[in-house]
Design a protein around this motif. Sequence first.
Motif, PDB file in Angstrom:
ATOM      1  N   CYS A 246       0.275 -11.869  -2.026  1.00 60.61           N
ATOM      2  CA  CYS A 246      -0.352 -10.538  -2.123  1.00 60.61           C
ATOM      3  C   CYS A 246      -0.737 -10.057  -0.720  1.00 60.61           C
ATOM      4  N   LEU A 247      -0.269  -8.857  -0.371  1.00 58.01           N
ATOM      5  CA  LEU A 247      -0.489  -8.327   0.980  1.00 58.01           C
ATOM      6  C   LEU A 247      -1.981  -8.240   1.320  1.00 58.01           C
ATOM      7  N   PHE A 248      -2.784  -7.711   0.395  1.00 50.02           N
ATOM      8  CA  PHE A 248      -4.203  -7.530   0.742  1.00 50.02           C
ATOM      9  C   PHE A 248      -4.946  -8.866   0.726  1.00 50.02           C
ATOM     10  N   CYS A 249      -4.529  -9.834  -0.087  1.00 54.35           N
ATOM     11  CA  CYS A 249      -5.092 -11.184   0.021  1.00 54.35           C
ATOM     12  C   CYS A 249      -4.780 -11.762   1.400  1.00 54.35           C
ATOM     13  N   ARG A 250      -3.587 -11.480   1.890  1.00 54.82           N
ATOM     14  CA  ARG A 250      -3.196 -11.991   3.217  1.00 54.82           C
ATOM     15  C   ARG A 250      -3.995 -11.303   4.321  1.00 54.82           C
ATOM     16  N   ILE A 251      -4.315 -10.022   4.158  1.00 53.01           N
ATOM     17  CA  ILE A 251      -5.178  -9.343   5.137  1.00 53.01           C
ATOM     18  C   ILE A 251      -6.580  -9.947   5.090  1.00 53.01           C
ATOM     19  N   VAL A 252      -7.098 -10.168   3.873  1.00 53.94           N
ATOM     20  CA  VAL A 252      -8.428 -10.780   3.729  1.00 53.94           C
ATOM     21  C   VAL A 252      -8.451 -12.157   4.400  1.00 53.94           C
TER      22      VAL A 252
ATOM     23  N   ALA B 146     -13.160  -3.691   4.430  1.00 53.20           N
ATOM     24  CA  ALA B 146     -12.662  -2.320   4.610  1.00 53.20           C
ATOM     25  C   ALA B 146     -11.841  -2.272   5.890  1.00 53.20           C
ATOM     26  N   PHE B 147     -10.638  -1.716   5.790  1.00 54.12           N
ATOM     27  CA  PHE B 147      -9.749  -1.666   6.956  1.00 54.12           C
ATOM     28  C   PHE B 147      -8.940  -0.370   6.910  1.00 54.12           C
ATOM     29  N   ARG B 148      -8.420   0.033   8.078  1.00 54.50           N
ATOM     30  CA  ARG B 148      -7.693   1.293   8.162  1.00 54.50           C
ATOM     31  C   ARG B 148      -6.301   1.172   7.528  1.00 54.50           C
ATOM     32  N   ASP B 149      -5.923   2.239   6.814  1.00 51.21           N
ATOM     33  CA  ASP B 149      -4.588   2.286   6.202  1.00 51.21           C
ATOM     34  C   ASP B 149      -3.533   2.361   7.307  1.00 51.21           C
ATOM     35  N   ILE B 150      -2.442   1.638   7.124  1.00 61.36           N
ATOM     36  CA  ILE B 150      -1.387   1.577   8.144  1.00 61.36           C
ATOM     37  C   ILE B 150      -0.626   2.897   8.248  1.00 61.36           C
ATOM     38  N   ALA B 151      -0.659   3.704   7.198  1.00 62.19           N
ATOM     39  CA  ALA B 151       0.049   5.000   7.191  1.00 62.19           C
ATOM     40  C   ALA B 151      -0.929   6.079   6.737  1.00 62.19           C
ATOM     41  N   PRO B 152      -1.850   6.460   7.633  1.00 59.89           N
ATOM     42  CA  PRO B 152      -2.947   7.343   7.202  1.00 59.89           C
ATOM     43  C   PRO B 152      -2.480   8.680   6.647  1.00 59.89           C
TER      44      PRO B 152
ATOM     45  N   VAL C  80      -9.327   4.875   5.095  1.00 53.63           N
ATOM     46  CA  VAL C  80      -9.765   3.475   5.064  1.00 53.63           C
ATOM     47  C   VAL C  80      -9.558   2.942   3.653  1.00 53.63           C
ATOM     48  N   LEU C  81      -9.161   1.691   3.552  1.00 51.76           N
ATOM     49  CA  LEU C  81      -9.009   1.017   2.256  1.00 51.76           C
ATOM     50  C   LEU C  81     -10.145   0.016   2.102  1.00 51.76           C
ATOM     51  N   VAL C  82     -10.783   0.037   0.934  1.00 51.87           N
ATOM     52  CA  VAL C  82     -11.852  -0.922   0.646  1.00 51.87           C
ATOM     53  C   VAL C  82     -11.370  -1.827  -0.469  1.00 51.87           C
TER      54      VAL C  82
ATOM     55  N   GLY D 222       0.637   5.668  -9.111  1.00 50.11           N
ATOM     56  CA  GLY D 222       0.999   5.652  -7.698  1.00 50.11           C
ATOM     57  C   GLY D 222       0.540   4.411  -6.961  1.00 50.11           C
ATOM     58  N   GLN D 223       0.142   3.364  -7.705  1.00 52.57           N
ATOM     59  CA  GLN D 223      -0.301   2.130  -7.044  1.00 52.57           C
ATOM     60  C   GLN D 223       0.909   1.359  -6.532  1.00 52.57           C
ATOM     61  N   THR D 224       0.901   1.045  -5.235  1.00 57.11           N
ATOM     62  CA  THR D 224       2.020   0.306  -4.644  1.00 57.11           C
ATOM     63  C   THR D 224       1.623  -1.090  -4.194  1.00 57.11           C
ATOM     64  N   VAL D 225       0.339  -1.343  -4.048  1.00 58.40           N
ATOM     65  CA  VAL D 225      -0.139  -2.700  -3.721  1.00 58.40           C
ATOM     66  C   VAL D 225      -1.041  -3.143  -4.870  1.00 58.40           C
ATOM     67  N   ASP D 226      -0.627  -4.216  -5.527  1.00 54.68           N
ATOM     68  CA  ASP D 226      -1.320  -4.635  -6.750  1.00 54.68           C
ATOM     69  C   ASP D 226      -2.516  -5.538  -6.464  1.00 54.68           C
TER      70      ASP D 226
ATOM     71  N   VAL E 246      -6.551  -4.376  -6.154  1.00 56.41           N
ATOM     72  CA  VAL E 246      -7.330  -3.141  -6.284  1.00 56.41           C
ATOM     73  C   VAL E 246      -7.919  -2.706  -4.940  1.00 56.41           C
ATOM     74  N   HIS E 247      -7.860  -1.400  -4.687  1.00 56.15           N
ATOM     75  CA  HIS E 247      -8.411  -0.861  -3.441  1.00 56.15           C
ATOM     76  C   HIS E 247      -8.871   0.565  -3.685  1.00 56.15           C
ATOM     77  N   VAL E 248      -9.899   0.955  -2.956  1.00 58.67           N
ATOM     78  CA  VAL E 248     -10.378   2.335  -2.970  1.00 58.67           C
ATOM     79  C   VAL E 248      -9.968   2.962  -1.643  1.00 58.67           C
ATOM     80  N   HIS E 249      -9.230   4.084  -1.722  1.00 52.16           N
ATOM     81  CA  HIS E 249      -8.914   4.851  -0.523  1.00 52.16           C
ATOM     82  C   HIS E 249     -10.117   5.730  -0.187  1.00 52.16           C
ATOM     83  N   VAL E 250     -10.536   5.701   1.055  1.00 52.37           N
ATOM     84  CA  VAL E 250     -11.541   6.644   1.551  1.00 52.37           C
ATOM     85  C   VAL E 250     -10.802   7.605   2.474  1.00 52.37           C
TER      86      VAL E 250
END
Length: 112
Positions: free
Chosen positions: A4-10, A27-33, A39-41, A91-95, A97-101
């Motif tokens: 999982c991409l976001f598990c790997r970021i964590v 919370a980190f910045r989206d790669i394609a703002p 920001v993704l939380v 429209g979820q592409t990364v499975d 869960v994340h909140v876009h800010v």
Amino acid sequence: MDGCLFCRIVAGEVPATVVFESERTLAFRDIAPAAPVHVLVVPKNHHRDIGELTDADPALTADLLTVACEVARTEGLVGYRLVTNTGADGGQTVDHVHVHVLGGRPMTWPPG
Ligand code: 5GP
Ligand code: ZN
């Protein structure tokens, strides 16, 4: 969760620009703002989507929203949009869960 991409970021295996971290969230910045501030939380633990998270851990769901609003404040946003795409039709592409800010420009409605 393996792969999982976001598990790997964590885990620090994939680099990201982290703007806030708590015991249970990151919370980190989206790669394609999609806006000047984007920001993704995420929860550090893997949950597929917001429906699964609300069932599994209501307190963590509240944490996620609290952090999203705090990030918006820290980023200096007066108005902003929180988005949680859910499932393919949502429209979820990364499975994971994340909140876009999103903010820093006027937001239009309805979204595409
Ligand atoms: P979704 O489409 O699932 O709602 O949002 C996934 C978001 O993750 C997209 O806005 C996309 O730009 C972002 N994203 C995809 N890969 C990466 C990455 O490797 N790093 C970061 N920081 N964001 C990513
Ligand atoms: Zn994950």
